[in-house]
Design a protein around this motif. Structure first.
Motif, PDB file in Angstrom:
ATOM      1  N   PRO A   1      33.459  -3.317  36.400  1.00  0.00           N
ATOM      2  CA  PRO A   1      34.565  -3.049  35.470  1.00  0.00           C
ATOM      3  C   PRO A   1      35.461  -1.930  35.974  1.00  0.00           C
ATOM      4  O   PRO A   1      34.988  -0.927  36.524  1.00  0.00           O
ATOM      5  CB  PRO A   1      33.849  -2.658  34.171  1.00  0.00           C
ATOM      6  N   ARG A   2      36.746  -2.109  35.795  1.00  0.00           N
ATOM      7  CA  ARG A   2      37.729  -1.160  36.290  1.00  0.00           C
ATOM      8  C   ARG A   2      38.709  -0.831  35.186  1.00  0.00           C
ATOM      9  O   ARG A   2      38.688  -1.428  34.115  1.00  0.00           O
ATOM     10  CB  ARG A   2      38.488  -1.775  37.473  1.00  0.00           C
TER      11      ARG A   2
ATOM     12  N   TYR B   1      41.502  -1.328  30.574  1.00  0.00           N
ATOM     13  CA  TYR B   1      40.674  -0.186  30.184  1.00  0.00           C
ATOM     14  C   TYR B   1      39.197  -0.502  30.430  1.00  0.00           C
ATOM     15  O   TYR B   1      38.801  -1.669  30.517  1.00  0.00           O
ATOM     16  CB  TYR B   1      40.862   0.125  28.693  1.00  0.00           C
ATOM     17  N   GLN B   2      38.386   0.550  30.507  1.00  0.00           N
ATOM     18  CA  GLN B   2      36.946   0.371  30.601  1.00  0.00           C
ATOM     19  C   GLN B   2      36.234   1.289  29.614  1.00  0.00           C
ATOM     20  O   GLN B   2      36.698   2.388  29.310  1.00  0.00           O
ATOM     21  CB  GLN B   2      36.440   0.620  32.021  1.00  0.00           C
ATOM     22  N   ASP B   3      35.126   0.792  29.100  1.00  0.00           N
ATOM     23  CA  ASP B   3      34.326   1.525  28.137  1.00  0.00           C
ATOM     24  C   ASP B   3      32.899   1.002  28.253  1.00  0.00           C
ATOM     25  O   ASP B   3      32.568   0.276  29.208  1.00  0.00           O
ATOM     26  CB  ASP B   3      34.886   1.318  26.723  1.00  0.00           C
ATOM     27  N   SER B   4      32.034   1.335  27.309  1.00  0.00           N
ATOM     28  CA  SER B   4      30.690   0.770  27.260  1.00  0.00           C
ATOM     29  C   SER B   4      30.288   0.617  25.806  1.00  0.00           C
ATOM     30  O   SER B   4      30.893   1.229  24.910  1.00  0.00           O
ATOM     31  CB  SER B   4      29.681   1.666  28.002  1.00  0.00           C
ATOM     32  N   ILE B   5      29.271  -0.211  25.553  1.00  0.00           N
ATOM     33  CA  ILE B   5      28.861  -0.479  24.177  1.00  0.00           C
ATOM     34  C   ILE B   5      27.347  -0.614  24.123  1.00  0.00           C
ATOM     35  O   ILE B   5      26.723  -1.177  25.023  1.00  0.00           O
ATOM     36  CB  ILE B   5      29.559  -1.742  23.633  1.00  0.00           C
TER      37      ILE B   5
ATOM     38  N   ALA C   1      36.222  -7.870  51.339  1.00  0.00           N
ATOM     39  CA  ALA C   1      36.436  -6.725  50.456  1.00  0.00           C
ATOM     40  C   ALA C   1      37.176  -7.180  49.226  1.00  0.00           C
ATOM     41  O   ALA C   1      38.205  -7.821  49.310  1.00  0.00           O
ATOM     42  CB  ALA C   1      37.245  -5.647  51.193  1.00  0.00           C
ATOM     43  N   ALA C   2      36.656  -6.849  48.053  1.00  0.00           N
ATOM     44  CA  ALA C   2      37.267  -7.244  46.798  1.00  0.00           C
ATOM     45  C   ALA C   2      38.072  -6.092  46.238  1.00  0.00           C
ATOM     46  O   ALA C   2      37.802  -4.930  46.491  1.00  0.00           O
ATOM     47  CB  ALA C   2      36.186  -7.663  45.801  1.00  0.00           C
ATOM     48  N   ALA C   3      39.094  -6.434  45.438  1.00  0.00           N
ATOM     49  CA  ALA C   3      39.976  -5.416  44.887  1.00  0.00           C
ATOM     50  C   ALA C   3      39.268  -4.502  43.904  1.00  0.00           C
ATOM     51  O   ALA C   3      39.749  -3.422  43.596  1.00  0.00           O
ATOM     52  CB  ALA C   3      41.166  -6.086  44.198  1.00  0.00           C
ATOM     53  N   ASP C   4      38.138  -4.908  43.355  1.00  0.00           N
ATOM     54  CA  ASP C   4      37.453  -4.062  42.401  1.00  0.00           C
ATOM     55  C   ASP C   4      36.360  -3.228  43.038  1.00  0.00           C
ATOM     56  O   ASP C   4      35.530  -2.632  42.371  1.00  0.00           O
ATOM     57  CB  ASP C   4      36.869  -4.889  41.250  1.00  0.00           C
TER      58      ASP C   4
END
Length: 450
Positions: A35-36, A58-62, A14-17
């Motif tokens: 992304p987190r 932070y997370q966003d998208s482009i 199990a990964a933290a993300d």
């Protein structure tokens, strides 16, 4: 008790993300970076740029061809770095020149720093990114030294043949404390004739040592901590695995990634850039990357960083300048998705990690640099055991980590007591008013018991 048993039954690593990465034996699907962080919508103009805070992810998208702006408030003492990584969805069609271009600028348009990161080959939608910085130089005539509201611009480049869908972004802003008032800035190390830091000889791989198992993670947050030694893992086509190495002031890291032979299913399949090794600084700045073609025959890639020194920030060589912080240095191993046409299953990888040099005292920081990921302590060295969380790597260690992360120590205590008494009730009582508890199993609970 049912929740505890469900935790025991969780498959994989199990990964933290939130991802479940395949174990040493591999699995059908690559482990992918999710992304987190706190959602933050970048603006279309500098006037509307949302403010970022230090030590926050932070997370966003482009979108294709888009530029997004973010605000970074800086004082006149702390240096700062902002990293941005794009994580295209699996199967996304990308081209050689696709990637991100970053610019950090002042309100009057002075450019503090710029950097770019591109895939460098076709059809390999791996995580791509780097960092830009505002460094305090001590010279008031230099640009970007004042306290002000600075702006980060993130621009996405893309070829017309690439997938036009948006890419998720993960951004992180960190601040390096200034030096104590009156303390001299550590001088830059001596340089060789070619402009590099002295002490950087031609790299040679570490050949002696008992190999240990590592479990590389799909992101910086889940990177496996490793130290000097030989580490083995398996990387699937289409997968990038991260590893981190603690490197103190005055020390130098050398890492080789040996990609083993694998079962060939199509000898005619040629994959340029089939395997890759990339190096990143503690603030996630891309230092260097190297790739080779891979068709199932052994291939080796190596990276040697400059000795870490505060004064490296004044170096003309960008690779040397990036080695200006003590801390975790990251190494990413990538196997191109196209390798799946050439070989069957995961590619065995051997990491040969060597950290040399005597640790030196840190600079006279006016504050704690650990929030920026700067510095190395005894815990970092002790936890570098090939896992992401610094645990024992055993099933019981993983269970303990999952239990505390998912439920909290108090809930785990109640569940443990419930199991304890349930087992005790099945045993004959020692007396009418005495219950004999079973002995605690090794690896469960903190040292010394609950």
């Amino acid at each position: 008790m049912g929740v505890l048993l469900a935790l025991v039954a969780l498959p994989g690593r199990a990964a933290a993300d939130g991802t479940t990465a395949p174990g040493p034996s591999g699995s059908a699907a690559p482990a992918l970076w999710q992304p987190r962080g706190t959602p933050l919508a970048g603006a279309a103009t500098t006037a509307d740029a949302p403010a970022m805070r230090p030590a926050v992810t932070y997370q966003d998208s482009i979108k294709v061809g888009e530029s997004r702006f973010y605000g970074v408030t800086l004082d006149d003492r702390a240096s700062a770095a902002v990293s941005v990584f794009a994580v295209p969805p699996a199967g996304t069609r990308v081209s050689y020149g696709d990637g991100l271009e970053l610019t950090l600028q002042s309100p009057d348009g002075d450019q503090c720093d710029s950097a770019e990161a591109h895939f460098g080959d076709d059809g390999d939608p791996r995580p791509v990114g780097t960092a830009v910085s505002r460094l305090i130089t001590g010279d008031s005539s230099d640009a970007c030294q004042d306290a002000n509201e600075y702006t980060l611009e993130v621009h996405r480049t893309s070829a017309g043949t690439s997938d036009p869908g948006p890419w998720p972004l993960e951004l992180r802003y960190v601040a390096e404390p200034g030096l104590t008032e009156g303390a001299p800035a550590p001088s830059a190390p001596a340089t060789s004739a070619d402009g590099g830091a002295t002490g950087t000889a031609s790299p040679t791989p570490l050949l002696v040592g008992t190999p240990h198992q590592a479990a590389g993670g799909p992101s910086f947050e889940t990177a496996a901590a490793v130290r000097t030694g030989i580490w083995k893992d398996r990387v699937l086509p289409g997968e990038t695995r991260f590893y981190k190495v603690p490197v103190d002031w005055g020390q130098q890291a050398t890492v080789f990634a040996d990609f083993s032979n694998a079962q060939v299913v199509d000898a005619s399949a040629y994959v340029p850039g089939g395997v890759r090794l990339s190096a990143y600084s503690p603030v996630r700045e891309l230092i260097d990357g190297e790739d080779k073609s891979y068709q199932g025959a052994p291939a080796s890639l190596g990276e040697q960083l400059a000795p870490v020194a505060y004064g490296n920030r004044a170096a003309d060589d960008d690779d040397v300048a990036a080695a200006r912080y003590a801390g975790w240095y990251y190494f990413a191993v990538t196997v191109h998705p196209g390798v799946a046409q050439a070989v069957s299953g995961a590619v065995p990888v051997t990491l040969r990690v060597q950290v040399t040099g005597t640790a030196q005292p840190p600079p006279a920081y006016d504050g704690d640099p650990s929030a920026a990921g700067i510095g190395v302590d005894a815990h970092d060295l002790a936890s570098a055991d090939g896992t992401a969380d610094g645990g024992s790597g055993t099933d019981s260690g993983a269970l303990r980590f999952l239990a505390f992360a998912a439920l909290g120590a108090g809930t785990v205590l109640l569940l443990t007591l419930a199991v304890w008494f349930a087992l005790a009730r099945r045993r004959p009582a020692a007396s009418a008013d005495t219950v004999t508890a079973p002995p605690q199993q090794p690896g469960y609970g903190p040292p010394g018991g609950w």
